[in-house]
Motif scaffolding. Structure first.
Motif, PDB file in Angstrom:
ATOM      1  N   GLN A 257       0.832  -1.255  -0.175  1.00  0.00           N
ATOM      2  CA  GLN A 257      -0.040   0.008  -0.025  1.00  0.00           C
ATOM      3  C   GLN A 257       0.896   1.285   0.049  1.00  0.00           C
ATOM      4  N   GLN A 258       2.210   1.269   0.280  1.00  0.00           N
ATOM      5  CA  GLN A 258       2.986   2.332   0.231  1.00  0.00           C
ATOM      6  C   GLN A 258       2.929   3.041  -1.281  1.00  0.00           C
ATOM      7  N   VAL A 259       3.677   4.245  -1.357  1.00  0.00           N
ATOM      8  CA  VAL A 259       3.659   4.789  -2.548  1.00  0.00           C
ATOM      9  C   VAL A 259       5.038   4.981  -2.843  1.00  0.00           C
ATOM     10  N   THR A 260       5.490   5.044  -4.140  1.00  0.00           N
ATOM     11  CA  THR A 260       6.815   5.317  -4.597  1.00  0.00           C
ATOM     12  C   THR A 260       6.760   6.494  -5.589  1.00  0.00           C
ATOM     13  N   ILE A 261       7.913   7.267  -5.725  1.00  0.00           N
ATOM     14  CA  ILE A 261       7.945   8.616  -6.343  1.00  0.00           C
ATOM     15  C   ILE A 261       7.938   8.171  -7.723  1.00  0.00           C
ATOM     16  N   GLY A 262       7.093   8.763  -8.547  1.00  0.00           N
ATOM     17  CA  GLY A 262       6.957   8.276  -9.912  1.00  0.00           C
ATOM     18  C   GLY A 262       5.664   8.251 -10.552  1.00  0.00           C
ATOM     19  N   GLY A 263       5.486   7.706 -11.709  1.00  0.00           N
ATOM     20  CA  GLY A 263       4.009   7.559 -12.362  1.00  0.00           C
ATOM     21  C   GLY A 263       3.507   9.066 -12.753  1.00  0.00           C
ATOM     22  N   ASN A 264       2.410   9.245 -12.552  1.00  0.00           N
ATOM     23  CA  ASN A 264       1.674  10.474 -13.008  1.00  0.00           C
ATOM     24  C   ASN A 264       2.070  11.852 -12.273  1.00  0.00           C
ATOM     25  N   ILE A 266       4.897  12.443 -10.618  1.00  0.00           N
ATOM     26  CA  ILE A 266       6.630  13.076 -11.027  1.00  0.00           C
ATOM     27  C   ILE A 266       7.184  11.972 -11.699  1.00  0.00           C
ATOM     28  N   ARG A 267       6.955  12.451 -13.006  1.00  0.00           N
ATOM     29  CA  ARG A 267       7.825  11.521 -14.269  1.00  0.00           C
ATOM     30  C   ARG A 267       9.355  11.704 -14.091  1.00  0.00           C
ATOM     31  N   GLY A 268       9.874  10.441 -14.435  1.00  0.00           N
ATOM     32  CA  GLY A 268      11.530  10.353 -14.350  1.00  0.00           C
ATOM     33  C   GLY A 268      11.958   9.402 -13.328  1.00  0.00           C
ATOM     34  N   TYR A 269      11.131   8.768 -12.693  1.00  0.00           N
ATOM     35  CA  TYR A 269      11.608   8.005 -11.629  1.00  0.00           C
ATOM     36  C   TYR A 269      10.894   6.408 -11.764  1.00  0.00           C
ATOM     37  N   SER A 270      11.621   5.664 -12.192  1.00  0.00           N
ATOM     38  CA  SER A 270      11.188   4.216 -12.497  1.00  0.00           C
ATOM     39  C   SER A 270      11.832   2.887 -11.946  1.00  0.00           C
ATOM     40  N   GLU A 271      13.005   3.426 -10.850  1.00  0.00           N
ATOM     41  CA  GLU A 271      13.490   2.240 -10.215  1.00  0.00           C
ATOM     42  C   GLU A 271      12.698   1.697  -9.071  1.00  0.00           C
ATOM     43  N   GLY A 272      11.898   2.542  -8.534  1.00  0.00           N
ATOM     44  CA  GLY A 272      11.191   2.428  -7.137  1.00  0.00           C
ATOM     45  C   GLY A 272      11.907   2.370  -5.973  1.00  0.00           C
ATOM     46  N   LYS A 273      12.965   3.280  -6.206  1.00  0.00           N
ATOM     47  CA  LYS A 273      13.834   3.459  -5.075  1.00  0.00           C
ATOM     48  C   LYS A 273      13.203   4.260  -3.714  1.00  0.00           C
ATOM     49  N   TYR A 274      12.558   5.377  -4.245  1.00  0.00           N
ATOM     50  CA  TYR A 274      12.254   6.120  -3.102  1.00  0.00           C
ATOM     51  C   TYR A 274      10.835   5.770  -2.849  1.00  0.00           C
ATOM     52  N   ARG A 275      10.554   4.960  -1.550  1.00  0.00           N
ATOM     53  CA  ARG A 275       9.183   4.393  -1.137  1.00  0.00           C
ATOM     54  C   ARG A 275       8.838   4.936   0.180  1.00  0.00           C
ATOM     55  N   GLY A 276       7.725   5.304   0.398  1.00  0.00           N
ATOM     56  CA  GLY A 276       7.233   5.747   1.731  1.00  0.00           C
ATOM     57  C   GLY A 276       5.730   5.671   2.194  1.00  0.00           C
ATOM     58  N   ASP A 277       5.261   6.113   3.096  1.00  0.00           N
ATOM     59  CA  ASP A 277       3.937   6.152   3.350  1.00  0.00           C
ATOM     60  C   ASP A 277       3.033   7.243   2.623  1.00  0.00           C
ATOM     61  N   GLY A 278       3.686   8.183   2.245  1.00  0.00           N
ATOM     62  CA  GLY A 278       3.032   9.226   1.683  1.00  0.00           C
ATOM     63  C   GLY A 278       4.151  10.283   1.048  1.00  0.00           C
ATOM     64  N   LEU A 279       3.604  11.243   0.091  1.00  0.00           N
ATOM     65  CA  LEU A 279       4.359  12.118  -0.930  1.00  0.00           C
ATOM     66  C   LEU A 279       3.465  13.089  -1.035  1.00  0.00           C
ATOM     67  N   VAL A 280       4.221  14.488  -1.465  1.00  0.00           N
ATOM     68  CA  VAL A 280       3.555  15.447  -2.127  1.00  0.00           C
ATOM     69  C   VAL A 280       4.368  15.960  -3.240  1.00  0.00           C
ATOM     70  N   ALA A 281       3.645  16.238  -4.192  1.00  0.00           N
ATOM     71  CA  ALA A 281       4.174  16.579  -5.651  1.00  0.00           C
ATOM     72  C   ALA A 281       3.546  17.678  -6.163  1.00  0.00           C
ATOM     73  N   LEU A 282       4.311  18.613  -6.948  1.00  0.00           N
ATOM     74  CA  LEU A 282       3.947  19.581  -7.889  1.00  0.00           C
ATOM     75  C   LEU A 282       4.617  19.472  -9.163  1.00  0.00           C
ATOM     76  N   GLN A 283       3.629  19.829 -10.255  1.00  0.00           N
ATOM     77  CA  GLN A 283       4.006  19.585 -11.764  1.00  0.00           C
ATOM     78  C   GLN A 283       3.429  20.570 -12.529  1.00  0.00           C
ATOM     79  N   GLY A 284       4.039  20.887 -13.483  1.00  0.00           N
ATOM     80  CA  GLY A 284       3.516  21.809 -14.735  1.00  0.00           C
ATOM     81  C   GLY A 284       3.701  21.140 -15.969  1.00  0.00           C
ATOM     82  N   GLU A 285       2.815  21.047 -16.892  1.00  0.00           N
ATOM     83  CA  GLU A 285       2.862  20.764 -18.379  1.00  0.00           C
ATOM     84  C   GLU A 285       2.462  21.577 -19.309  1.00  0.00           C
ATOM     85  N   TYR A 286       3.205  21.858 -20.261  1.00  0.00           N
ATOM     86  CA  TYR A 286       2.664  22.798 -21.432  1.00  0.00           C
ATOM     87  C   TYR A 286       2.514  21.752 -22.738  1.00  0.00           C
ATOM     88  N   ARG A 287       1.141  21.777 -23.128  1.00  0.00           N
ATOM     89  CA  ARG A 287       0.637  20.959 -24.077  1.00  0.00           C
ATOM     90  C   ARG A 287       0.411  21.995 -25.613  1.00  0.00           C
TER      91      ARG A 287
END
Length: 358
Positions: A257-264, A266-287
């Motif tokens: 049930q833990q979360v890992t940094i990555g996915g929608n 914050i992109r750029g993390y695919s190793e699954g290294k940074y895992r914890g009980d919670g996260l906070v993320a900010l993101q911007g995208e120009y389309r």
């Protein structure tokens, strides 16, 4: 094993039924049924990350109106996904998003069966580093939302999940986790389109409870929040999308049930290294859109986690940035597929997209 085989057979049966239904609906193309037919397409899936390696598969999907006279509801979406990875993982999933009664009701149905070979980081031993693990997963989820006032929906979702996890070198004992989650959610949705918004906001708050009285071994809670804002740019040709995401685990959060940094988030993390009980993320995208059916995106973001078993990971700053390509998959609805490439802190990833990142 018996549960796993039954789940696979059920999923395959549902998937075949969905495809046959889509093909049958698509064949009805006379003038009185044009609005009610299924806009059917099969998307190839090709992606790569440092954890699952190459991912290959197919995703047949169909868009349709449940009521041909209802032109206010967005078109409903049904599909299935079959993906195999070169590290030996596989995933079979069925998904449905249904819009009814002039967008008064929204229903989501989801089922997944898979075997994921992954890795996680540990520093409790003399040789800290990555350790492999394998998780056999089966998930079934059903949710409904009701519009209360304009743009505001309240809903309830039930999710059953079964995990069996084995760890490399017995760094942890094998574990079986079975959860029954009840989710209360609120959604404020003022977007001008659900599949490709060019303006408005999507604000969602979810509280997921895993109480002991509902068949869970321990009490746990998760609070998931997100705020997405869409701003029209270049006289409506392009879009600036902004996102805040917060995931907060409370109580006895299981490994699965833990979360890992990555996915929608914050992109750029695919190793699954940074895992914890919670996260906070900010993101911007120009389309940026060009031609009739193509586009490019550029994005950047910053995330942090807490509750990691590796103390030095907690509350660190983890940036991510990248670019992507988009292609419009359906003729009648702006709905994109695409490919993103992103880099993070000592990590990177390539992501195949079905729809936008957020």
């Amino acid at each position: 094993m018996i549960f796993r085989r039954k789940a696979i057979l059920v999923l395959l049966g549902i998937c075949v039924s969905t495809v046959l239904f889509a093909q049958q609906k698509e064949s009805s193309t006379d003038s009185t049924q044009v609005e009610n037919k299924v806009d059917f397409n099969v998307m190839p899936f090709l992606s790569y990350n440092r954890n699952l390696k190459f991912m290959l598969g197919a995703i047949p999907m169909g868009m349709y109106r449940l009521d041909k006279n209802d032109t206010i509801s967005p078109k409903s979406l049904s599909g299935l996904s079959a993906v195999y990875t070169t590290n030996g993982s596989y995933f079979l999933a069925l998904f449905n998003k249904l819009y009814l009664k002039e967008d008064t009701w929204r229903i989501q149905l989801f089922a997944l069966n898979g075997d994921q070979n992954s890795q996680f980081f540990m520093d409790d031993f003399e040789g800290p580093g990555f350790y492999d693990y394998g998780t056999k997963t089966s998930v079934v989820s059903a949710g409904v939302q009701r519009k209360i006032i304009p743009n505001l929906f309240l809903g309830l979702t039930y999710t059953y999940a079964h995990y069996y996890t084995e760890y490399e070198d017995d760094v942890q004992p094998p574990s079986t986790t079975e959860t029954n989650g009840l989710q209360l959610n609120a959604l404020f949705d003022s977007r001008d389109a659900v599949y490709y918004p060019t303006g408005g906001n999507k604000i969602r708050l979810r509280w997921i409870a895993f109480p002991e009285w509902f068949g869970n071994d321990v009490n746990a809670n998760k609070i998931l929040s997100e705020y997405n804002k869409f701003i029209s740019m270049s006289n409506g040709a392009d879009v600036l999308a902004l996102r805040f995401s917060g995931k907060f685990g409370l109580g006895d959060i299981a490994f699965e049930q833990q979360v890992t940094i990555g996915g929608n988030d914050i992109r750029g993390y695919s190793e699954g290294k940074y895992r914890g009980d919670g996260l906070v993320a900010l993101q911007g995208e120009y389309r940026y859109n060009f031609g009739e059916r193509m586009g490019l995106v550029g994005f950047a973001g910053l995330a942090t986690i807490y509750g990691s078993d590796t103390e030095s990971f907690n509350w660190g700053f983890y940036p991510g940035a990248g670019v992507g390509y988009r292609y419009r998959a359906f003729k009648t609805v702006k709905f994109n597929i695409g490919l993103d490439a992103a880099v993070g802190k000592d990590d990177w990833g390539i992501y195949f997209r079905i729809g936008e990142a957020f």
